[in-house]
Each structure stands twice: as C-alpha cells, then as structure tokens.
Design an enzyme around this catalytic site. Structure first.
Site, PDB file in Angstrom:
ATOM      1  N   ASP A  24     -42.782  56.756 -67.557  1.00  0.00           N
ATOM      2  CA  ASP A  24     -41.415  56.764 -67.623  1.00  0.00           C
ATOM      3  C   ASP A  24     -40.885  57.125 -66.351  1.00  0.00           C
ATOM      4  O   ASP A  24     -41.758  57.775 -65.651  1.00  0.00           O
ATOM      5  CB  ASP A  24     -40.745  57.254 -69.074  1.00  0.00           C
ATOM      6  CG  ASP A  24     -39.497  56.612 -69.476  1.00  0.00           C
ATOM      7  OD1 ASP A  24     -38.889  55.798 -68.289  1.00  0.00           O
ATOM      8  OD2 ASP A  24     -39.079  56.787 -70.563  1.00  0.00           O
TER       9      ASP A  24
HETATM   10  C1  BGC Z   1     -36.055  54.722 -69.884  1.00  0.00           C
HETATM   11  C2  BGC Z   1     -37.224  53.682 -69.951  1.00  0.00           C
HETATM   12  C3  BGC Z   1     -37.074  52.742 -69.147  1.00  0.00           C
HETATM   13  C4  BGC Z   1     -36.963  53.140 -67.541  1.00  0.00           C
HETATM   14  C5  BGC Z   1     -36.534  52.294 -66.630  1.00  0.00           C
HETATM   15  C6  BGC Z   1     -36.027  55.283 -68.668  1.00  0.00           C
HETATM   16  O1  BGC Z   1     -35.090  56.036 -68.455  1.00  0.00           O
HETATM   17  O2  BGC Z   1     -36.663  55.965 -70.786  1.00  0.00           O
HETATM   18  O3  BGC Z   1     -37.233  53.184 -71.260  1.00  0.00           O
HETATM   19  O4  BGC Z   1     -37.871  51.712 -69.203  1.00  0.00           O
HETATM   20  O5  BGC Z   1     -36.080  54.207 -67.558  1.00  0.00           O
HETATM   21  O6  BGC Z   1     -35.399  51.903 -66.656  1.00  0.00           O
END
Ligand code: BGC
Length: 753
Positions: free
Chosen positions: A275
């Site tokens: 993530d």
């Molecule tokens: C979220 C993810 C997301 C990623 C990219 C993170 O803050 O938890 O679900 O895909 O950001 O935007």
C-alpha cells in the site's frame, strides 16, 4: 523444450547484445504460446541488474522526481517499462468503484461511478460484480491505465469502520465470491487488478501504526478465507499488502502472511505490492515477501530505491530473491494478458451511456428495503404532492471519500472540502450529479415534487404536512483514512426525521450511507430504504424502486446494530493516541505529519476471531436492528422440499416460489452450523443464489458447499478439517431465519491450507 524455445531462451540470456526492437518483437511473437511462467523466467534471464531494480519500486506522480524525467499521468503510481523487452510501463489507478480521480487531479477527466462496493455486495449477484469490474477495466484501458488498485475485501468487523463502503461486507463467502468476480471482470480487459488490503486493515484510525492481533487459525477462517476464495476465483495479478501490523509485524514485511500463507500455502504466483507508504524496511520487507514498493515517495524513507540496490550489491538481499520479485511482477503482467495487449498510447473514446446502465443496475439491485409498513411502497404514480427533504436530493447523491473517489460523468454538483482530519489532503465530501428530484418528477409527471434542504426541522415539517408522501434523504459521509466520530446521523438529522414523521404519517427515509447508521426513529417511520452510496445513477435507481418500476432485491451484507454497544468494539481503538497527536499538532509540533500522523503505535485485539458480524451477534444472543442477509421485496417468497445430499460433499436443494402478486428477485441463503478452531459454534453462510421469479413461479435451487466455509482451520495438521458428524442447517431469508431446517451427516474431510 522445443528447439525454438531453447533458441529463444539462449537469445534472451544474451540480453542487451541484441538490438532492442528485434528482441522486443521476438519476445512478443514467439513467446505468446509459452506459459506465463516460462516467459517470465526467460525475461528475467534477459534483464540487466539495473532493469530488474527498476521494476521493484514505483513512483508517486504527485511527489516524484524521477531521473531521467519520464511522463507520468497524475494518478496513484507509475513504474517505467523496459521497451527493449516489450515490458510495459505500469500506470496505476485506484479503481474500486470506477477509475478514480481524487480531488480532480486530472482536471475534467470523468469516469463512470458505480455504487459503493458494499452496494454491489448487497446485490448478492456475482454477475453484477463481474460486469462492474469489466466496465471499470474497459474505462481504465481507454484512459491508458493498466494496473488497477481495486478488489478491496477486508471484512467488516466493526460497523463504524470508515472504509466499509469500499468493501464487500462481513461474510467470507459472500465477500470472496464477489471480489473474485469483480477481479475477473477487471482482468477480462487484459489489465492487472489487485486484491487489497492484505490483511486485517479493519479500521482507519491509526491504520499505519496499529498492530492487529488475532489467532492465526481464526484469521484463516475469516478475513483470509475471503482473500483465498477471491484469489482462487479472480486470479488477480497482484496483491496489495496493508498498512497495519498483523500479530507484531507490518503486513508488508510479514513473513507469515506473505511467504507462508500467500506464496507457500496458496501457491500464489503474482506479485505483492505495498500500500502507499506502507513500507518500513529494505532487507526485511524484501526477504519477508514484498515484491514491489508502491508510491515510494510516501514512505518515511525510500526503502526500495538506492538502499535496495546497495543491499543487493552487498548480498544482503540475494540475487535469487530479486529475480523472484521480478519474475512475479512479470508473471502477473503476462498472465493477465497485459504484455500481449498493451494499452493504447493515448486516451480513447468511452461509451459512457452504456456504462451508466451497469452503474444503475447495480444500484437498483443493491438498494435494500428495510421497512415497509402498510405497504407504503411502492408509491402510486398518481400522487399529487411529494416533498423531498435533505441530502441535496434536488441535485445529486452522496459518494464515499478517499482514494476510491470517482469524478463521475456529470461532475460534482456539491463538493465540500475538509478542514481537519487525516483525509483532509485527499478527500472532499462529494455528490454525484444524479438528482432524485428529477428522477421522481419524471416518473410522476402529474405530481408537484418539491425540495426543502432539511436544515430547519420545523420548516421541513411544515412543508411535509399534507403531502401524499414525504421522503427524507438522510446522509452519513464516510471516508478512507478516518473512522466516524459517531454512527448517529450527523447535523441534527434524527431531529429532522422526528419532526417530519410527526407532521406526516407517510414519511419514508432513504439512507445514503457507507454502512449502518443508528436509527432511533425506526419505529416512527413506516418505510426505510438503505441506498448506500448509490453511484452516478443513484437518483434514477432510487426513484425506480420507490415507484416499483424495479422490485427491491438487495440484502444486507452486514449486520445493522441497534446501538454501538452491540458491536465488538463500540468505537475505534487508538482514539486516545489520535487525540494526543492532534493536540501536539495544534500546539505546533512539526513531527506530527506523514503517514503515521504522529500517532503512537497501539494494539487492536480481535478476540471475536472468526465470529465476525452475524456470528458475533448470534454467539451473544443479541438481536440486531436488521440482520445480515435481510431485505424486503414488493412480493413474497416461500421455500419448500428441502433435500440434503451429504457424506463426502454437501449439496442442499430446495424450491423457491414467488408466492406474491408481483415479479421479484429473492436471495435464499443456506446457513450451516459449524465449529471454529476456537471451539465456538456458529451458523455460517454456506451458499446463496439470486433468483428472479414471476408471480406463482417456482425454481429449484441446488447449493453445493465449499468445505472450507464450514471447516475449522487446524494449525498443527496443518489445513482445513471438517470433522465427521451431524451438521444442523437452515435455509432462510436472512441470518437467524429458519424457513427450512435440516441436518447433514458429513464424513471427515481435510483440505490443504
Ligand atoms: C489506500 C489504497 C490505495 C492507495 C493508492 C492508499 O491510501 O489505502 O487503497 O490503493 O492509497 O491510492
């Protein structure tokens, strides 16, 4: 190995000694017939060290300063490709509910917005999950994105979790089936989908610092089972590891989670991406199973850039592990079909009108009719005076916030920036342009349909008085990065509903929310519709249900509690740590920033183990406000002729009859009582099917049970075990219902983890 392949492999190992275009062409043409594994292997052999290192870390376009300069679309991430080998640049976009465009980082770039994923789960219709995924994938490809950050399947453990709207409910079978279909839909466009967030990112408060603690067998029987079923069905090219720790180690450097469960037990061949900002180490993360650092500028330090290269050169990360990381990335890129079907160089036209129909059908099948006393619904089209109140129902419907935010076709008629909180930098409270007022007026052209904003309960009550029907649109905004302070409706809406219900007996409430809200007024209004965040055709979908042009057929994918004290944790843990950080920030402490927001690490225990959602309520003999699986229709359904085939495999058959006067769809549900690793007994959802029937029509339904859904996980065996014995079972309309009851005699069964 054929001579041709051997020759090709030999050529590939020569690497850069061949001219670039020749090698790329040969790679594409000759390798298309080989297995994805063999092709990935051959490519790894052909790559230089620099090329390999290039693939294991991604840039975050808003912050990145890559050298040499490369053209990045404003989006979630970018990993430059290797043209001489035909390896495409990976362009990542969030895409849970549509191709996202948070805070309109790409000015004017709209996309079709599906309802919240929880609404898709509420359809109990896997076909719609596939169609939604296929629609998003088609739009992403046309916009030149080829890796979609989609497939959120964290189970709803707490009804207040800010991100429940992006997930598929509280049951591992339902969530696993739906996410698998969604991923299949995305990848039917020959692009990559992820499944996320692996695992136990079950609350947003302190998500980057908290340590989620749970018994490992119980985790296998719950959250991990949803991932396992989803990965088997959907074959996502990538898995996104979560922000939080699981049993002591960060999910993105968690040997047990990544190496043992995912790669060894499940034999997963794709890649693990982090993530955004979830990486905390170089060697540890790489050795423990992380294959790619996403959006590296968001980490406290860039762990997979120069530090990583140094660790490889010094032998602290073995070359074999780097090769494995790259092989996994390439396997996903090849196996999804992306390698052989590159996305277009520039944006292509999109048939938004056709895609909007998918959004509308999903909303229509996902809206849940919770209450309909005296058959207030469906409304008569001959009504003369209809008053709509609140939630900007004159112009649009609410959506959830965070990385999944779509800038929908039609734009955002209402958009409210946030002034505080962890989501303030990337979320705004956003309404999609789908007006319930216009849609209702279109279906009842003879009626006077008016709107009052609901800010003044007295004025709203006065407007409602004497109307044929008053519809209060209630709203509760939820977002990634924050849990709500309360599950009550905000801004005095309970008082508003009370006032309107007091003025007009025919008051119905349409709730736009990412999950359950408290309903102290439940007995004061005759009808309630749970519309979730219904997406860019939500207004039309709500109107169609209200007037009966569409029969409501959604069922709750999560339990609605009477009060927060019924939930396993009445509020997010870590609130004290969060408040302490906020106080320090307000006092000018400059260390309170970044992904952790200065929040001190804390622990969240999940003592309920695998008894998530309805199982938790059953175990404690608690009667919720509305149970899992619940939802009314404008007709009625009867079940009969239960037949149980047991022994080695369990199949349950029965007849479903539409015993009412209108066409409608039903979701008969099979629950089987099973024992968990922890020794608790609970009825678990073991099968379901959505059936649409004409009045008087009967359909025979046969549900075959995946043994893992009723098994206990044994850490010592290790694997799934169904003990020999009697298993009580029920076919019902919702969890706890027992329209038909029976029992199965099962032989002992075991299955690999
Ligand atoms: C979220 C993810 C997301 C990623 C990219 C993170 O803050 O938890 O679900 O895909 O950001 O935007």
């Amino acid at each position: 190995m054929t001579k041709k392949i051997a020759a090709l492999l030999a050529a590939l190992t020569l690497g850069s000694s061949m001219t670039a275009p020749v090698l790329a062409q040969q790679t594409a043409k000759t390798q298309a017939s080989q297995s994805a594994e063999a092709r990935a292997d051959a490519l790894v052999k052909a790559m230089t060290l620099e090329e390999k290192l290039q693939l294991v870390h991604g840039y975050f376009p808003p912050l990145a300063k890559p050298v040499p300069p490369i053209a990045m679309i404003p989006s979630a991430g970018h990993i430059p490709g290797i043209p001489r080998l035909g390896i495409p640049t990976l362009r990542e976009s969030d895409a849970s509910l549509g191709v996202a465009n948070q805070i309109e980082q790409r000015k004017g770039d709209v996309a079709t917005a599906l309802p919240a994923s929880i609404a898709t789960a509420a359809t109990f219709n896997p076909r719609l999950a596939f169609e939604g995924g296929a629609m998003i994938g088609a739009e992403a490809r046309a916009k030149t994105f080829n890796v979609l950050l989609a497939g959120g399947v964290n189970l709803t453990r707490d009804p207040w979790n800010g991100r429940n709207f992006e997930y598929l409910g509280e049951d591992p079978l339902l969530a696993g089936v739906m996410v698998g279909e969604h991923i299949k839909g995305v990848q039917s466009n020959h692009i990559v989908s992820t499944i996320k967030h692996f695992a136990l990112n079950s609350q947003e408060t302190g998500r980057t610092v908290l340590d989620a603690r749970i018994g490992t067998a119980q985790l296998r029987e719950s959250d991990l089972l949803a991932f396992q079923l989803g990965i088997e069905a959907g074959q996502p090219a990538s898995v996104m590891c979560a922000y939080n720790k699981v049993n002591g180690d960060y999910a993105c450097e968690n040997d047990w989670l990544l190496n043992k469960v995912l790669k060894q037990d499940w034999a997963y061949k794709g890649w693990v991406m982090s993530d955004w900002g979830a990486v905390h180490s170089t060697e540890k993360a790489a050795i423990n199973g992380l294959d790619q650092d996403s959006g590296q500028e968001l980490d406290d330090r860039m762990f997979f850039d120069t530090k990583f290269a140094e660790a490889v050169k010094a032998g602290r990360i073995p070359m074999s592990r780097l090769d494995d990381m790259v092989r996994r990335i390439l396997f996903g890129v090849i196996d999804s079909g992306l390698m052989d079907n590159p996305v277009p160089e520039s944006a292509q036209p999109i048939d938004y009108a056709r895609h909007a129909e998918v959004a509308q059908r999903t909303a229509e099948e996902g809206i849940v009719l919770l209450k309909n006393e005296g058959n207030l619904l469906p409304l008569a089209k001959s009504a003369k005076k209809i008053v709509l109140i609140g939630a900007h129902a004159d112009v649009g419907v609410l959506s959830g916030g965070g990385s999944s935010q779509v800038r929908s076709v039609g734009g955002a008629p209402v958009e409210i920036p946030l002034t505080k909180g962890a989501a303030a930098s990337f979320a705004r409270i956003t309404w999609h342009a789908s007006s319930p007022l216009k849609a209702i007026q279109a279906l009842a052209p003879g009626a006077s349909v008016t709107y009052v904003d609901g800010s003044d309960p007295k004025a709203a009550a006065a407007a409602a008085k004497g109307a044929d029907v008053a519809v209060v649109f209630a709203w509760a905004w939820r977002t990634e990065a924050q849990d709500p302070e309360s599950m009550a409706l905000p801004e005095n809406q309970d008082a508003l509903i009370d006032a309107v219900a007091g003025a007009n007996k025919k008051t119905l409430v349409v709730v736009e929310a990412g999950g359950p809200v408290l309903m102290p007024w439940v007995s004061r209004v005759p009808a309630i519709l749970q519309a979730w965040y219904p997406g860019q055709r939500g207004g039309e979908a709500i109107a169609n249900i209200l007037f009966g042009d569409v029969d409501p057929s959604g069922r709750l994918p999560i339990t609605f509690p009477v009060a927060v004290k019924q939930a396993p944790r009445p509020e997010p843990l870590g609130l004290a740590e969060l408040r302490a950080a906020e106080t320090r920030r307000d006092a000018g402490d400059k260390t309170v920033y970044g992904m952790s927001g200065g929040v001190a690490p804390f622990t969240v225990e999940y003592p309920e183990g695998a008894d998530v959602g309805y199982r938790w309520y059953a175990a404690r003999n608690q009667k919720p406000l509305f149970p899992f699986g619940y939802g009314l229709t404008y007709t009625s359904f009867r079940y009969a002729n239960l037949k149980v085939s047991d022994g080695v495999r369990l199949t349950v058959e029965f007849d479903v009859t539409n015993s009412g006067k209108r066409v409608g769809a039903d979701v008969p549900q099979l629950y089987v009582e099973a024992k968990s690793a922890a020794g608790t007994k609970a009825y678990r959802l073991a099968g379901f099917e959505k059936v649409r029937l004409q009045p008087g029509e009967t359909r025979h339904v046969a549900l075959t049970v995946d043994p893992r859904v009723i098994a206990r996980f044994d850490n010592t065996a290790p694997g799934w075990i169904v003990d020999a014995g009697a298993y009580p079972l029920r076919v019902g309309h919702f969890a706890g219902d027992a329209a038909l009851e029976g029992s199965a005699r099962l032989d002992r069964m075991t299955a690999k983890p």
